[in-house]
Design a protein around this motif. Structure first.
Motif, PDB file in Angstrom:
ATOM      1  N   PRO A 171       0.787  -1.237   0.000  1.00  0.00           N
ATOM      2  CA  PRO A 171       0.000   0.000   0.000  1.00  0.00           C
ATOM      3  C   PRO A 171       0.818   1.285   0.000  1.00  0.00           C
ATOM      4  O   PRO A 171       0.261   2.361   0.051  1.00  0.00           O
ATOM      5  CB  PRO A 171      -0.797  -0.117   1.302  1.00  0.00           C
ATOM      6  CG  PRO A 171       0.127  -0.867   2.220  1.00  0.00           C
ATOM      7  CD  PRO A 171       0.853  -1.853   1.343  1.00  0.00           C
ATOM      8  N   GLY A 172       2.135   1.191  -0.081  1.00  0.00           N
ATOM      9  CA  GLY A 172       2.961   2.378   0.085  1.00  0.00           C
ATOM     10  C   GLY A 172       2.934   3.344  -1.073  1.00  0.00           C
ATOM     11  O   GLY A 172       3.253   4.526  -0.915  1.00  0.00           O
ATOM     12  N   VAL A 173       2.567   2.880  -2.265  1.00  0.00           N
ATOM     13  CA  VAL A 173       2.629   3.738  -3.449  1.00  0.00           C
ATOM     14  C   VAL A 173       1.247   3.842  -4.096  1.00  0.00           C
ATOM     15  O   VAL A 173       0.620   2.830  -4.405  1.00  0.00           O
ATOM     16  CB  VAL A 173       3.629   3.193  -4.483  1.00  0.00           C
ATOM     17  CG1 VAL A 173       3.697   4.106  -5.698  1.00  0.00           C
ATOM     18  CG2 VAL A 173       5.022   3.056  -3.865  1.00  0.00           C
ATOM     19  N   ALA A 174       0.766   5.051  -4.292  1.00  0.00           N
ATOM     20  CA  ALA A 174      -0.507   5.287  -4.975  1.00  0.00           C
ATOM     21  C   ALA A 174      -0.219   5.651  -6.424  1.00  0.00           C
ATOM     22  O   ALA A 174       0.665   6.462  -6.712  1.00  0.00           O
ATOM     23  CB  ALA A 174      -1.272   6.415  -4.294  1.00  0.00           C
ATOM     24  N   VAL A 175      -0.961   5.053  -7.331  1.00  0.00           N
ATOM     25  CA  VAL A 175      -0.733   5.304  -8.752  1.00  0.00           C
ATOM     26  C   VAL A 175      -1.510   6.532  -9.214  1.00  0.00           C
ATOM     27  O   VAL A 175      -2.654   6.746  -8.810  1.00  0.00           O
ATOM     28  CB  VAL A 175      -1.113   4.072  -9.594  1.00  0.00           C
ATOM     29  CG1 VAL A 175      -2.600   3.774  -9.510  1.00  0.00           C
ATOM     30  CG2 VAL A 175      -0.673   4.240 -11.039  1.00  0.00           C
ATOM     31  N   THR A 176      -0.873   7.338 -10.045  1.00  0.00           N
ATOM     32  CA  THR A 176      -1.512   8.506 -10.649  1.00  0.00           C
ATOM     33  C   THR A 176      -1.695   8.239 -12.136  1.00  0.00           C
ATOM     34  O   THR A 176      -0.747   7.848 -12.821  1.00  0.00           O
ATOM     35  CB  THR A 176      -0.651   9.770 -10.468  1.00  0.00           C
ATOM     36  OG1 THR A 176      -0.494  10.025  -9.060  1.00  0.00           O
ATOM     37  CG2 THR A 176      -1.310  10.974 -11.126  1.00  0.00           C
ATOM     38  N   GLU A 177      -2.909   8.442 -12.626  1.00  0.00           N
ATOM     39  CA  GLU A 177      -3.181   8.201 -14.041  1.00  0.00           C
ATOM     40  C   GLU A 177      -2.797   9.417 -14.876  1.00  0.00           C
ATOM     41  O   GLU A 177      -3.014  10.558 -14.477  1.00  0.00           O
ATOM     42  CB  GLU A 177      -4.654   7.871 -14.250  1.00  0.00           C
ATOM     43  CG  GLU A 177      -5.075   6.558 -13.611  1.00  0.00           C
ATOM     44  CD  GLU A 177      -6.540   6.242 -13.821  1.00  0.00           C
ATOM     45  OE1 GLU A 177      -7.181   6.915 -14.665  1.00  0.00           O
ATOM     46  OE2 GLU A 177      -7.048   5.321 -13.147  1.00  0.00           O
ATOM     47  N   ASP A 178      -2.221   9.151 -16.031  1.00  0.00           N
ATOM     48  CA  ASP A 178      -1.790  10.197 -16.956  1.00  0.00           C
ATOM     49  C   ASP A 178      -1.983   9.663 -18.369  1.00  0.00           C
ATOM     50  O   ASP A 178      -1.326   8.703 -18.784  1.00  0.00           O
ATOM     51  CB  ASP A 178      -0.314  10.540 -16.706  1.00  0.00           C
ATOM     52  CG  ASP A 178       0.210  11.670 -17.594  1.00  0.00           C
ATOM     53  OD1 ASP A 178      -0.446  12.004 -18.599  1.00  0.00           O
ATOM     54  OD2 ASP A 178       1.287  12.212 -17.283  1.00  0.00           O
ATOM     55  N   ALA A 179      -2.904  10.264 -19.118  1.00  0.00           N
ATOM     56  CA  ALA A 179      -3.260   9.773 -20.452  1.00  0.00           C
ATOM     57  C   ALA A 179      -2.097   9.839 -21.438  1.00  0.00           C
ATOM     58  O   ALA A 179      -2.148   9.193 -22.499  1.00  0.00           O
ATOM     59  CB  ALA A 179      -4.436  10.576 -21.002  1.00  0.00           C
ATOM     60  N   ARG A 180      -1.052  10.569 -21.107  1.00  0.00           N
ATOM     61  CA  ARG A 180       0.103  10.632 -22.013  1.00  0.00           C
ATOM     62  C   ARG A 180       0.846   9.302 -22.084  1.00  0.00           C
ATOM     63  O   ARG A 180       1.633   9.085 -23.005  1.00  0.00           O
ATOM     64  CB  ARG A 180       1.047  11.753 -21.590  1.00  0.00           C
ATOM     65  CG  ARG A 180       0.461  13.151 -21.767  1.00  0.00           C
ATOM     66  CD  ARG A 180       1.436  14.211 -21.299  1.00  0.00           C
ATOM     67  NE  ARG A 180       1.735  14.071 -19.870  1.00  0.00           N
ATOM     68  CZ  ARG A 180       2.646  14.788 -19.227  1.00  0.00           C
ATOM     69  NH1 ARG A 180       3.370  15.689 -19.880  1.00  0.00           N
ATOM     70  NH2 ARG A 180       2.857  14.605 -17.930  1.00  0.00           N
ATOM     71  N   TRP A 181       0.575   8.406 -21.125  1.00  0.00           N
ATOM     72  CA  TRP A 181       1.187   7.083 -21.161  1.00  0.00           C
ATOM     73  C   TRP A 181       0.336   6.086 -21.924  1.00  0.00           C
ATOM     74  O   TRP A 181       0.667   4.896 -22.000  1.00  0.00           O
ATOM     75  CB  TRP A 181       1.438   6.584 -19.734  1.00  0.00           C
ATOM     76  CG  TRP A 181       2.504   7.351 -19.011  1.00  0.00           C
ATOM     77  CD1 TRP A 181       2.331   8.305 -18.040  1.00  0.00           C
ATOM     78  CD2 TRP A 181       3.926   7.258 -19.211  1.00  0.00           C
ATOM     79  NE1 TRP A 181       3.553   8.788 -17.625  1.00  0.00           N
ATOM     80  CE2 TRP A 181       4.548   8.171 -18.318  1.00  0.00           C
ATOM     81  CE3 TRP A 181       4.730   6.483 -20.055  1.00  0.00           C
ATOM     82  CZ2 TRP A 181       5.936   8.320 -18.261  1.00  0.00           C
ATOM     83  CZ3 TRP A 181       6.111   6.635 -19.990  1.00  0.00           C
ATOM     84  CH2 TRP A 181       6.701   7.539 -19.102  1.00  0.00           C
TER      85      TRP A 181
END
Length: 218
Positions: free
Chosen positions: A68-78
């Motif tokens: 649980p240590g890392v939260a993912v951030t969405e980015d449409a450029r990927w």
């Protein structure tokens, strides 16, 4: 020196009405990729994902293993290039039936897409795709502190293009590296004073030996 790990999504649903969803095997591959990252003992400061379902589900599945240590951030450029739009304009809308035949058709369509440049008929041209991939990587590098690491859950075309760009030939990267990227394979970039360098491409020892049955390319 910081590192960025680019993870290709797990197997999607080739030939299905909705390609953009992980197959059961794709979920399993994503779990194994997460376990491989844990085995490496890397502490991630940042996590990114494209907004496509196959990328988001790969990220969520792998991060369950990472903890649980890392939260993912969405980015449409990927996000991946739109293979349906490219095939529509440059290959007459090739159907997804036979994987090998489709790959040959897609390769020809991608070559035409690149050749068309900024004047191409697709909603996203090759120069626009290249620019957004480069921009996503540049912004991620800028967000990392000294010695920090990031993981990105993205797609084969993005990974291949960026690797090609780091070697000076993004076009060759897309056309030659994209076709050999494995599902849930891992590519490692390092960032230092000299900029970003490709350290390894398409690693997949986590799909060898007893796990060899999990190895797929599409």
């Amino acid at each position: 020196m910081g590192a960025i790990y680019l993870v290709r999504h797990g197997q999607a649903s080739f030939g299905a009405e909705d390609y953009d969803r992980l197959s059961p095997l794709g979920f399993e591959q994503s779990t194994v990729a997460g376990a491989e990252l844990v085995r490496r003992g890397v502490e991630f400061t940042l996590a990114r994902s494209g907004t496509l379902a196959r990328q988001r589900d790969t990220a969520a599945t792998a991060l369950k293993v990472l903890g649980p240590g890392v939260a993912v951030t969405e980015d449409a450029r990927w996000n991946e290039y739109d293979h349906v739009d490219i095939a529509r304009h440059h290959a007459g809308g090739a159907p997804q039936e036979d994987s090998r035949a489709y790959q040959a058709t897609l390769d020809a369509a991608l070559t035409a897409w690149i050749g068309a440049g900024a004047a191409g008929p697709c909603a996203e041209t090759w120069p626009a795709f290249l620019d957004r991939c480069r921009g996503a990587l540049a912004d991620l590098v800028a967000a990392l502190g000294k010695g920090e690491h990031a993981v990105v859950f993205t797609s084969g075309g993005v990974i291949a293009t960026l690797c090609g760009a780091l070697m000076g030939t993004p076009e060759a990267g897309l056309l030659r590296l994209n076709r050999v990227t494995v599902n849930a394979g891992i590519t490692k970039l390092v960032s230092g004073r000299g900029g970003v360098t490709l350290l390894s491409f398409n690693e997949h020892p986590h799909f060898e030996a007893d796990a060899a049955a999990l190895l797929t390319y599409r």
